[in-house]
Design an enzyme around this catalytic site. Structure first.
Site, short mmCIF file in Angstrom:
data_model
loop_
_atom_site.label_atom_id
_atom_site.label_comp_id
_atom_site.label_asym_id
_atom_site.label_seq_id
_atom_site.Cartn_x
_atom_site.Cartn_y
_atom_site.Cartn_z
N GLY A 11 62.48 80.94 19.42
CA GLY A 11 62.07 80.20 18.22
C GLY A 11 60.56 80.20 18.06
N TYR A 162 72.54 65.86 17.80
CA TYR A 162 71.20 66.31 18.23
C TYR A 162 70.83 65.59 19.54
CZ TYR A 162 66.19 67.41 17.97
OH TYR A 162 64.92 67.88 18.25
#
Ligand code: NAP
Length: 258
Positions: A11, A162
């Protein structure tokens, strides 16, 4: 074999991952810059690291896919023949925040696959290779850094998936730190607080207000460079008797206050 230390940042196209890549470039590491879909952003990161005088290779791979993880590691093996630092940074937030009692299995699977299963199995593949490399690379000084979140221990019932994925990263850090310590491979966790990136752009008004009201002792948004600097400190080798350590990069959010 490649003469310089190589770091893989997952990422690395945007936000925190890009800042980590730039920090590592300042430490003279050559970089493998992974991204999922945003190639132009990844090329911009490459431009920035190359401007600092190191090499940068851009590789598309979805960390949640076993085939893509394999492709990523094989690319580094054939291109450079070594890997010194792995930074598990890639991550996603839920597409929509929804109450714990309404949240979907689909969102749960997406978050756990990308934020936890992907990093877990990427680390497994890289750790096995690092065990081989320590036999052959002179002065090999590896490290693995996992980017979790204050959500690893903070309940937000509107994005439980999350929170669970990040709590999992904390335990994953301990597990690999324990397993790899005797082989000289330290594993660290960085827990960022509220950092200004695309991920938090949609909720910036909420956090502006909370920060102004004193959410964090250090009353400002976190910057991506704050996380980059923490990775730089770890990779520079200043913590030789530490592993499994948690670095809070959160403006002091983690402290209980009265
Ligand atoms: P961001 O700006 O949304 O960037 C996410 C990065 O992850 C992008 O480079 C994206 O690639 C990549 N990515 C997403 N899914 C991927 C996948 N399946 N495979 C490979 N790469 C993938 O996010 P950020 O704020 O920088 O967050 C980075 C990490 O820090 C995440 O793990 C996040 O959970 C964590 N974190 C963020 C904050 C915060 O406040 N921002 C706080 C604590 C922790 P593309 O550009 O190709 O899409």
């Amino acid at each position: 074999m490649h003469p310089n230390r190589i770091a893989l940042v997952t990422g690395a196209s945007r936000g925190i991952g890009r800042a980590i890549a730039v920090s590592l470039a300042k430490c003279r590491l050559d970089l493998v810059l992974n991204y999922a879909g945003n190639e132009s952003a990844a090329q911009e990161t490459r431009k920035q690291v190359m401007g600092l005088g190191v090499q940068g290779a851009v590789v598309q791979a979805d960390v949640s896919s076993a085939a893509d993880r394999n492709k990523l590691v094989e690319f580094i093996r054939s291109e450079f023949g070594r890997l010194d630092v792995l930074v598990n940074n890639a991550g996603v937030a839920p597409k929509v925040r929804s109450d714990l009692l309404e949240s979907s299995e689909e969102s749960f699977d997406r978050l756990i696959s990308t934020n936890l299963k992907g990093p877990f199995f990427l680390t497994q593949a890289v750790a096995k290779w690092m065990l081989e490399l320590r036999e052959s690379v002179p002065d090999y000084s590896p490290a693995i850094v996992n980017i979790s979140s204050i959500s690893a221990y903070t309940s937000s019932p509107n994005r439980g998936d999350y929170c669970l994925s990040k709590a999992g990263i904390s335990m994953m850090t301990k597990l690999y730190a324990d397993r790899l310590a005797e082989f000289g491979i330290p594993v660290f966790e960085i827990r960022p607080g509220v950092i200004a990136t695309d991920m938090t752009a949609g909720v910036s008004a909420k956090y502006d207000k909370l920060i102004q009201e004193g959410l964090t002792p250090i009353r400002r948004w976190g910057r991506v460079e704050d996380v980059g600097k923490a990775v730089e400190a770890i990779v520079s080798g200043h913590f030789p008797f530490s592993t499994g350590e948690v670095f809070n990069v959160d403006g002091g959010f983690h402290m209980r206050r009265l």
